[in-house]
Write a protein that holds these residues in place. Structure first.
Motif, PDB file in Angstrom:
ATOM      1  N   ILE A 146       0.848  -1.190   0.000  1.00 59.29           N
ATOM      2  CA  ILE A 146       0.000   0.000   0.000  1.00 59.29           C
ATOM      3  C   ILE A 146       0.885   1.242   0.000  1.00 59.29           C
ATOM      4  N   ILE A 147       0.632   2.137  -0.952  1.00 58.44           N
ATOM      5  CA  ILE A 147       1.339   3.412  -1.012  1.00 58.44           C
ATOM      6  C   ILE A 147       0.321   4.534  -0.904  1.00 58.44           C
ATOM      7  N   VAL A 148       0.555   5.455   0.014  1.00 61.78           N
ATOM      8  CA  VAL A 148      -0.327   6.604   0.216  1.00 61.78           C
ATOM      9  C   VAL A 148       0.526   7.870   0.192  1.00 61.78           C
ATOM     10  N   HIS A 149       0.206   8.799  -0.713  1.00 62.14           N
ATOM     11  CA  HIS A 149       0.935  10.068  -0.788  1.00 62.14           C
ATOM     12  C   HIS A 149       2.446   9.843  -0.883  1.00 62.14           C
ATOM     13  N   ASN A 150       2.880   9.002  -1.796  1.00 60.98           N
ATOM     14  CA  ASN A 150       4.311   8.758  -2.016  1.00 60.98           C
ATOM     15  C   ASN A 150       4.977   7.939  -0.918  1.00 60.98           C
ATOM     16  N   ASN A 151       4.238   7.563   0.109  1.00 58.41           N
ATOM     17  CA  ASN A 151       4.835   6.842   1.233  1.00 58.41           C
ATOM     18  C   ASN A 151       4.341   5.402   1.293  1.00 58.41           C
ATOM     19  N   MET A 152       5.278   4.471   1.484  1.00 52.35           N
ATOM     20  CA  MET A 152       4.922   3.077   1.679  1.00 52.35           C
ATOM     21  C   MET A 152       4.339   2.890   3.076  1.00 52.35           C
ATOM     22  N   LEU A 153       3.162   2.271   3.145  1.00 51.67           N
ATOM     23  CA  LEU A 153       2.547   1.996   4.439  1.00 51.67           C
ATOM     24  C   LEU A 153       3.062   0.647   4.933  1.00 51.67           C
ATOM     25  N   ARG A 154       4.017   0.693   5.869  1.00 51.17           N
ATOM     26  CA  ARG A 154       4.633  -0.536   6.375  1.00 51.17           C
ATOM     27  C   ARG A 154       4.076  -0.941   7.738  1.00 51.17           C
ATOM     28  N   GLY A 155       3.663   0.017   8.523  1.00 50.04           N
ATOM     29  CA  GLY A 155       3.201  -0.302   9.864  1.00 50.04           C
ATOM     30  C   GLY A 155       4.345  -0.348  10.856  1.00 50.04           C
ATOM     31  N   HIS A 156       3.996  -0.449  12.122  1.00 48.61           N
ATOM     32  CA  HIS A 156       4.985  -0.394  13.206  1.00 48.61           C
ATOM     33  C   HIS A 156       6.049  -1.471  13.073  1.00 48.61           C
ATOM     34  N   ARG A 157       5.657  -2.686  12.686  1.00 52.51           N
ATOM     35  CA  ARG A 157       6.626  -3.788  12.591  1.00 52.51           C
ATOM     36  C   ARG A 157       6.675  -4.406  11.196  1.00 52.51           C
ATOM     37  N   GLY A 158       6.216  -3.649  10.202  1.00 48.11           N
ATOM     38  CA  GLY A 158       6.282  -4.142   8.833  1.00 48.11           C
ATOM     39  C   GLY A 158       5.176  -5.101   8.473  1.00 48.11           C
ATOM     40  N   MET A 159       4.087  -5.110   9.238  1.00 43.25           N
ATOM     41  CA  MET A 159       3.012  -6.075   9.020  1.00 43.25           C
ATOM     42  C   MET A 159       1.830  -5.505   8.244  1.00 43.25           C
ATOM     43  N   ALA A 160       1.916  -4.249   7.835  1.00 43.17           N
ATOM     44  CA  ALA A 160       0.810  -3.661   7.079  1.00 43.17           C
ATOM     45  C   ALA A 160       0.636  -4.386   5.748  1.00 43.17           C
ATOM     46  N   GLY A 161      -0.609  -4.539   5.324  1.00 39.39           N
ATOM     47  CA  GLY A 161      -0.887  -5.145   4.023  1.00 39.39           C
ATOM     48  C   GLY A 161      -0.941  -6.657   4.020  1.00 39.39           C
ATOM     49  N   GLU A 162      -0.857  -7.300   5.189  1.00 39.44           N
ATOM     50  CA  GLU A 162      -0.872  -8.766   5.209  1.00 39.44           C
ATOM     51  C   GLU A 162      -2.310  -9.272   5.034  1.00 39.44           C
ATOM     52  N   ILE A 163      -2.858  -8.993   3.873  1.00 38.04           N
ATOM     53  CA  ILE A 163      -4.250  -9.352   3.600  1.00 38.04           C
ATOM     54  C   ILE A 163      -4.443 -10.862   3.549  1.00 38.04           C
ATOM     55  N   GLY A 164      -3.387 -11.599   3.240  1.00 36.96           N
ATOM     56  CA  GLY A 164      -3.483 -13.052   3.205  1.00 36.96           C
ATOM     57  C   GLY A 164      -3.760 -13.667   4.563  1.00 36.96           C
ATOM     58  N   HIS A 165      -3.527 -12.892   5.619  1.00 30.31           N
ATOM     59  CA  HIS A 165      -3.750 -13.409   6.973  1.00 30.31           C
ATOM     60  C   HIS A 165      -4.927 -12.724   7.658  1.00 30.31           C
ATOM     61  N   VAL A 166      -5.812 -12.158   6.852  1.00 30.04           N
ATOM     62  CA  VAL A 166      -7.099 -11.681   7.357  1.00 30.04           C
ATOM     63  C   VAL A 166      -8.024 -12.887   7.500  1.00 30.04           C
ATOM     64  N   THR A 167      -8.674 -13.027   8.641  1.00 29.65           N
ATOM     65  CA  THR A 167      -9.566 -14.169   8.864  1.00 29.65           C
ATOM     66  C   THR A 167     -10.853 -14.004   8.069  1.00 29.65           C
ATOM     67  N   VAL A 168     -11.135 -14.974   7.210  1.00 28.47           N
ATOM     68  CA  VAL A 168     -12.375 -14.942   6.423  1.00 28.47           C
ATOM     69  C   VAL A 168     -13.292 -16.106   6.774  1.00 28.47           C
ATOM     70  N   ASP A 169     -12.762 -17.098   7.511  1.00 25.77           N
ATOM     71  CA  ASP A 169     -13.569 -18.235   7.954  1.00 25.77           C
ATOM     72  C   ASP A 169     -13.081 -18.646   9.342  1.00 25.77           C
TER      73      ASP A 169
END
Length: 397
Positions: free
Chosen positions: A225-248
């Motif tokens: 995820i990039i917002v306003h030229n900046n990479m959104l990494r999060g506090h420990r680099g875990m931003a964007g881990e959509i594969g580990h969002v619980t769906v079931d």
């Protein structure tokens, strides 16, 4: 012939503003040529500052004398930038002489990947780097920068793997340290989906998009995820881990320790298992790889078509929530699964059904599309990362 590394060794990374700005502009031009307005947008410097820096770089022989509104690129240099993508099942290396256009990369692709472990993969990766550099007409001693894309979370503070360290990596694995020591440069690594987003935002046609989401859909599922030229990494680099969002919540246990993660439903292993569960209904041989499933779907095999289309719908449900949260201009789908149009069709269906209409309305500028850089996106992003880190590299490196 002027060399970029010679000038960078004399320019401060901080301190005297003039020298630091020249360094920033030089690296921006090495990443991608452009007008002075383009460079100002990418560096967040004023156009007057960029203009002054370009004039000084021209005097040093590193950029040709150009009209104010013309494109600025590097003069002939020997310096080479390299980007490496260490995927689960494939390794990709790109190399480019810095005065060449970003599309003029030499690439090497290996089918070994990291599934066999880093120590076993390392000799092949080294060979691929040597071959890619040689393909530019230069030598290993001309290497200027090295960036590495990896399919795991990286701490933005340390540059190391963020615990827990998940397969294919093991405690003690240090690809940046190993390759950097071998090549004599300071290597840097980041998550591969992050770097796919960086490449898409830099080299795609939507360079001026405010918010970009890049989804890597292959063995695993991740988002950059990039917002306003900046990479959104999060506090420990875990931003964007959509594969580990619980769906079931009652679903299968994931290797991350969670249950019912999106990756357990549409990751490579899950898709292969779904196809293998109904071999009698399919006209294809039992698949062993995701490539085989994709190829069969593209050849109109009914089972594989259904599996990938459903995967797209599942992915779209999760992306709909992300679109509602951050309202991106662009969602680019990369990775192996993007090679099948059915994935994007299923994804588009779910976005229309589950996202707020205004968040995914094409008439208001929203775009869902396959990555413009294809299978080279993550490696191209790694090459950009390697160049960017030179902004803060100690003088003389």
């Amino acid at each position: 012939m002027a060399e970029a590394r010679d000038l960078l060794g004399r320019l401060p990374t901080a301190g005297p503003t003039r020298g630091a700005n020249r360094r920033k502009v030089l690296l921006a031009v090495a990443i991608k040529s452009g007008t002075q307005a383009d460079i100002a947008h990418r560096t967040l410097l004023s156009q007057a500052t960029v203009s002054a820096a370009v004039r000084e770089l021209a005097m040093a022989g590193l950029v040709p004398n150009a009209k104010e509104r013309g494109k600025v690129g590097l003069s002939r240099v020997n310096d080479v930038g390299v980007g490496v993508h260490l995927g689960f099942n494939h390794t990709t290396v790109v190399a480019r002489r810095l005065d060449a256009d970003f599309e003029q990369v030499t690439s090497r692709v290996g089918s070994g990947g990291l599934s066999r472990g880093w120590r076993r993969a390392l000799p092949e990766v080294k060979q691929m780097i040597d071959e890619a550099i040689a393909g530019t007409g230069q030598q290993r001693s001309d290497l200027f920068s090295l960036g590495i894309a990896v399919p795991r979370m990286i701490s933005p503070r340390t540059g190391d793997f963020t615990p827990p360290i998940l397969p294919p990596w093991r405690p003690g694995d240090d690809p940046a340290g190993d390759l950097g020591s071998w090549l004599g440069v300071r290597a840097i690594m980041d998550n591969d989906a992050n770097l796919g987003a960086l490449a898409e935002r830099t080299y795609g046609t939507q360079e001026h998009a405010e918010t970009v989401v890049y989804v890597k859909a292959s063995t695993g599922i991740g988002a950059g995820i990039i917002v306003h030229n900046n990479m959104l990494r999060g506090h420990r680099g875990m931003a964007g881990e959509i594969g580990h969002v619980t769906v079931d919540p009652e679903g299968a246990v994931c290797q991350c320790g969670g249950r019912g993660c999106l990756e357990t439903l549409i990751g490579a292993d899950a898709l292969i298992a779904q196809v293998r569960a109904v071999p009698a209904m399919s006209g294809m041989a039992t698949p062993d790889t995701l490539e085989q499933v994709i190829a069969a779907a593209n050849a109109r095999d009914a089972v594989c078509m259904r599996v990938i289309h459903d995967a797209g719908r599942r992915l779209g449900q999760s992306l709909a929530q992300l679109c509602n949260l951050i309202n991106p201009d662009l969602v680019a789908i990369g990775g192996q699964l993007a090679q099948c149009q059915l994935l994007l069709e299923g994804c588009a269906e779910s976005l229309r059904r589950f996202a707020l209409p205004g968040a995914v309305d094409e008439s208001f500028g929203f775009t869902l599309a396959p990555s413009e850089l294809g299978t080279l996106a993550e490696a191209q992003g790694a090459l950009i990362l390697g160049l960017r880190q030179q902004e803060t590299a100690p003088s003389g490196t």
